[in-house]
Enzyme design. Structure first.
Site, mmCIF file in Angstrom:
data_model
loop_
_atom_site.group_PDB
_atom_site.id
_atom_site.type_symbol
_atom_site.label_atom_id
_atom_site.label_comp_id
_atom_site.label_asym_id
_atom_site.label_seq_id
_atom_site.Cartn_x
_atom_site.Cartn_y
_atom_site.Cartn_z
ATOM 1 N N HIS A 158 -4.633 -34.282 17.141
ATOM 2 C CA HIS A 158 -3.527 -35.125 17.606
ATOM 3 C C HIS A 158 -2.457 -34.281 18.276
ATOM 4 O O HIS A 158 -1.333 -34.734 18.464
ATOM 5 C CB HIS A 158 -2.943 -35.904 16.431
ATOM 6 C CG HIS A 158 -3.954 -36.813 15.822
ATOM 7 N ND1 HIS A 158 -4.076 -38.135 16.169
ATOM 8 C CD2 HIS A 158 -4.960 -36.562 14.945
ATOM 9 C CE1 HIS A 158 -5.084 -38.678 15.497
ATOM 10 N NE2 HIS A 158 -5.640 -37.738 14.756
ATOM 11 N N GLU A 189 10.462 -4.675 4.686
ATOM 12 C CA GLU A 189 10.563 -6.068 4.232
ATOM 13 C C GLU A 189 10.274 -6.166 2.734
ATOM 14 O O GLU A 189 11.013 -6.803 1.976
ATOM 15 C CB GLU A 189 9.556 -6.954 4.988
ATOM 16 C CG GLU A 189 9.849 -7.138 6.470
ATOM 17 C CD GLU A 189 9.237 -6.062 7.344
ATOM 18 O OE1 GLU A 189 8.924 -4.958 6.832
ATOM 19 O OE2 GLU A 189 9.078 -6.309 8.549
ATOM 20 N N GLU A 224 -5.224 -7.495 14.840
ATOM 21 C CA GLU A 224 -4.765 -6.154 14.486
ATOM 22 C C GLU A 224 -5.932 -5.168 14.574
ATOM 23 O O GLU A 224 -5.739 -3.997 14.872
ATOM 24 C CB GLU A 224 -4.179 -6.173 13.074
ATOM 25 C CG GLU A 224 -3.166 -5.084 12.825
ATOM 26 C CD GLU A 224 -2.375 -5.334 11.555
ATOM 27 O OE1 GLU A 224 -1.325 -5.998 11.632
ATOM 28 O OE2 GLU A 224 -2.813 -4.880 10.490
ATOM 29 N N LYS A 236 0.833 -1.193 0.000
ATOM 30 C CA LYS A 236 0.000 0.000 0.000
ATOM 31 C C LYS A 236 0.874 1.252 0.000
ATOM 32 O O LYS A 236 0.694 2.162 -0.791
ATOM 33 C CB LYS A 236 -0.910 -0.048 1.231
ATOM 34 C CG LYS A 236 -1.895 1.081 1.342
ATOM 35 C CD LYS A 236 -2.873 0.782 2.470
ATOM 36 C CE LYS A 236 -3.743 1.985 2.779
ATOM 37 N NZ LYS A 236 -4.732 1.699 3.825
ATOM 38 N N LYS A 279 7.425 -0.749 12.223
ATOM 39 C CA LYS A 279 8.056 -0.335 10.972
ATOM 40 C C LYS A 279 9.226 0.614 11.228
ATOM 41 O O LYS A 279 10.091 0.771 10.384
ATOM 42 C CB LYS A 279 7.028 0.315 10.046
ATOM 43 C CG LYS A 279 6.024 -0.697 9.484
ATOM 44 C CD LYS A 279 5.099 -0.101 8.440
ATOM 45 C CE LYS A 279 4.170 -1.165 7.891
ATOM 46 N NZ LYS A 279 3.323 -0.734 6.809
ATOM 47 N N GLY A 285 -5.072 -2.475 5.141
ATOM 48 C CA GLY A 285 -4.251 -3.590 4.666
ATOM 49 C C GLY A 285 -4.914 -4.944 4.881
ATOM 50 O O GLY A 285 -5.016 -5.758 3.960
ATOM 51 N N ARG A 286 -5.397 -5.183 6.082
ATOM 52 C CA ARG A 286 -5.947 -6.511 6.393
ATOM 53 C C ARG A 286 -7.327 -6.718 5.791
ATOM 54 O O ARG A 286 -7.912 -7.788 5.954
ATOM 55 C CB ARG A 286 -5.965 -6.716 7.912
ATOM 56 C CG ARG A 286 -6.727 -5.647 8.686
ATOM 57 C CD ARG A 286 -6.379 -5.704 10.159
ATOM 58 N NE ARG A 286 -6.904 -4.584 10.933
ATOM 59 C CZ ARG A 286 -6.325 -3.399 11.037
ATOM 60 N NH1 ARG A 286 -5.223 -3.133 10.360
ATOM 61 N NH2 ARG A 286 -6.847 -2.443 11.784
HETATM 62 C C1 G6Q Z 1 -2.738 -4.141 7.853
HETATM 63 C C2 G6Q Z 1 -1.519 -3.515 8.326
HETATM 64 C C3 G6Q Z 1 -0.244 -4.189 7.864
HETATM 65 C C4 G6Q Z 1 0.160 -3.832 6.441
HETATM 66 C C5 G6Q Z 1 1.595 -4.267 6.229
HETATM 67 C C6 G6Q Z 1 2.076 -3.984 4.831
HETATM 68 O O1 G6Q Z 1 -3.842 -3.768 8.116
HETATM 69 O O2 G6Q Z 1 -1.544 -2.176 8.053
HETATM 70 O O3 G6Q Z 1 -0.282 -5.578 7.986
HETATM 71 O O4 G6Q Z 1 -0.693 -4.427 5.532
HETATM 72 O O5 G6Q Z 1 2.416 -3.624 7.146
HETATM 73 O O6 G6Q Z 1 1.982 -2.635 4.520
HETATM 74 P P1 G6Q Z 1 2.185 -2.125 3.050
HETATM 75 O O7 G6Q Z 1 1.094 -2.704 2.206
HETATM 76 O O8 G6Q Z 1 2.126 -0.634 3.092
HETATM 77 O O9 G6Q Z 1 3.523 -2.624 2.582
#
Ligand code: G6Q
Length: 544
Positions: free
Chosen positions: A388, A216, A357, A210, A508, A271-272
């Site tokens: 199990h 990462e 989250e 986003k 972050k 994001g989620r």
């Molecule tokens: C989700 C969070 C988080 C996010 C990641 C990746 O709701 O905000 O999990 O999706 O940190 O972020 P970017 O899409 O900006 O790389």
């Protein structure tokens, strides 16, 4: 000073539930089923293709009435309507929360700041569909003219878990002649394993972020560019082997990806909650645009149910309220998600982020500390494997662990008697958890006296059973929407903002201070606590 808001725990509706809890806390499911032989037929709800049996919960019809009153008092419906109306209910980020717009059919209108966002959603969906079709058919080729056979999604958190989970869930609908991989961890081993056997000339990277600044993802994307260019040589290859999914065109261009090959989404998609936006591009390439749209239709069916059904028969709301009952009254700390369908192997991990989250917050929407429990710890793996392993603790441990069992009636592949054996377990486990086995029953089995306590099952362990006809793109969309709206319902009752994630933002930034200390050629001056200092020194000494 933070603005005051009615504290949910001070309302008469909450107090009524507290009193009701005191009166009913010791009721046993054995007794409740004996007292009401119709429980299993009446404590059920249906929405779309989802059938929820909530009869094996430690509650009575009165509990539901009181919980529904609580939801009304908390204004769950008002907040829901505000979400659908595009109001900026993510107050700390001043954003609308409109994942529901991502699955709104063409022609529906959802306004953000006076602008209808639905046509934009469909413009991007069409662009994704055109691109996916070109990749799937071989019309889109790599730099050397070879067909794309591998798609690697690079993203993390919300830009990874959704497409990854859904790809696993819908693998049976995917283009089997292609390989799909997901890289998320900054640990180089993740990238290495995902690419070690791939030919760069046949590989497409979907960089999904986003913000397009996440450490990462950008680190993995840079490594991917080096990996590809090492073989393909020419910078021009980037245009054929990299596409981006982002809200940040500037950073995408800066990275070297042609913004023609960028698929956008919007700040009103968290994001989620984003895998049915362009973040799902790798999934769409895997399953094809039609199946992807069918998945969106499944989401939309449950959105409509959630938007219109009265609380009493609103499946996600009732699921949320049952969760409140355990979380806030019984004091349960966790909820287990146990899908009896191996294609749902990543479903619990996906819900973990969605729920934890969203509702892992300790201040209310006005900024006051809450003194009631909020989001639970979510965990679980597919049955029957867990049986199990950790089910022992659910059956005979000291903790109360509410669990959701998810089962599908029709298997994707008929293989001998596998499906009936699987589903026999799906039915048997909630039954055993609810009814247990009394010492008398154990004795009657001829068990020696000294072993009776060990082989007794107290029962009264609550479960929901969610039964779905079969796992398809459409029903997967329904299941995810059900949980999204469950999480929403709970956040609304707790009066927390389910849509920000400052804890993630912190993560972050934190590591960035330490990176130069690890990179330094000479021993750096460390000014952390003694523990962190010592660990860093030891790492520097041992790493090579
Ligand atoms: C989700 C969070 C988080 C996010 C990641 C990746 O709701 O905000 O999990 O999706 O940190 O972020 P970017 O899409 O900006 O790389």
């Amino acid at each position: 000073m933070a603005e005051q808001h009615e504290r949910i725990v001070d309302t008469p509706e909450w107090k009524a539930l507290e009193e009701h809890f005191e009166r009913t806390r010791d009721l046993h499911l054995r007794q409740m089923f004996t007292d009401d032989a119709t429980r299993g037929d009446t404590m059920v709800l249906e929405a779309g293709d989802l059938y929820l049996d909530y009869s094996k919960n430690r509650l009575t019809p009165e509990t539901i009435t009181l919980l529904v009153a609580l939801a009304r008092r908390a204004g769950v419906e008002t907040l829901r309507d505000a979400m659908f109306a595009g109001e900026k209910i993510n107050i700390t980020e001043q954003r609308a929360v409109l994942h529901v717009a991502l699955r709104a059919p063409e022609g529906e209108q959802i306004l953000v700041d006076g602008v209808d966002v639905v046509p934009e959603v469909h413009r991007v969906l069409d662009k994704m569909a055109g691109f996916s079709d070109r990749v799937r058919s071989g019309a889109w080729t790599g730099h050397t003219g070879k067909r794309i056979r591998n798609v690697v999604n690079i993203g993390i958190g919300g830009s990874d878990l959704g497409p990854r989970m859904a790809y696993e869930a819908l693998k049976d609908f995917s283009e089997r002649s292609m390989t799909f991989r997901f890289v998320s961890n900054v640990d180089g081993n993740d990238f290495w394993e995902a690419t070690r056997d791939l030919d760069p000339a046949e590989t497409l990277f979907v960089v999904a972020s986003k913000t397009f600044t996440t450490l990462e993802t950008m680190t993995n994307a840079r490594s991917a560019r080096e990996w590809a260019l090492e073989k393909l040589g020419d910078d021009a290859a980037v245009a054929k082997h990299f596409v981006a999914v982002s809200t940040n065109a500037e950073e995408v261009a800066e990275f070297g990806i042609d913004t023609e090959n960028m698929f956008e989404f919007w700040d009103w998609v968290g994001g989620r909650y984003s895998y049915d936006s362009a973040i799902g591009l790798s999934l769409m390439i895997a399953i094809g645009p039609d199946a992807f749209r069918d998945m969106l239709a499944g989401f939309h069916a449950i959105d409509e149910h959630f938007r219109t059904a009265p609380i009493e028969s609103n499946l996600p709301m009732i699921l949320g309220l049952i969760g409140i009952w355990y979380d806030n009254f019984f004091g349960a700390e966790t909820v287990a998600i146990l899908p009896y369908n191996n294609y749902l192997s990543k479903f619990s991990a996906y819900l973990q982020q969605l729920d934890m989250e969203s509702d892992g917050k300790a201040v209310d929407r006005q900024g006051n500390a809450v003194d009631w429990q909020t989001g639970p710890i979510v965990w679980g793996q597919p049955g029957t494997n867990g049986q199990h392993a950790y089910y022992q603790l659910i059956h005979q441990g000291t903790k109360l662990i509410p669990a959701d069992f998810i089962g599908t009636c029709r298997p994707a592949h008929l293989l001998g008697d596998h499906q009936n054996l699987l589903m026999a377990n799906f039915f048997a486990q909630p039954q055993a958890l609810a009814f247990g086995k009394t010492p008398e029953e154990v004795v009657a089995e001829g068990v020696p006296a000294e072993q009776v306590p060990h082989r007794t099952f107290a029962g009264n362990h609550p479960t929901n059973s969610v039964l779905v006809t079969e796992l398809t793109p459409n029903t997967l969309g329904q299941l995810v929407a059900m949980y999204e709206h469950k999480v929403f319902t709970q956040g609304a009752i707790w009066n927390i903002n389910s849509f920000d994630q400052w804890g993630v933002e912190l993560g972050k930034k934190l590591a960035m201070d330490i990176v130069p200390e690890l990179d330094a050629a000479t021993e750096p001056d460390l000014a952390h606590d003694s523990s962190t200092n010592a660990l860093i020194r030891r790492y520097r000494r041992l790493r090579s």
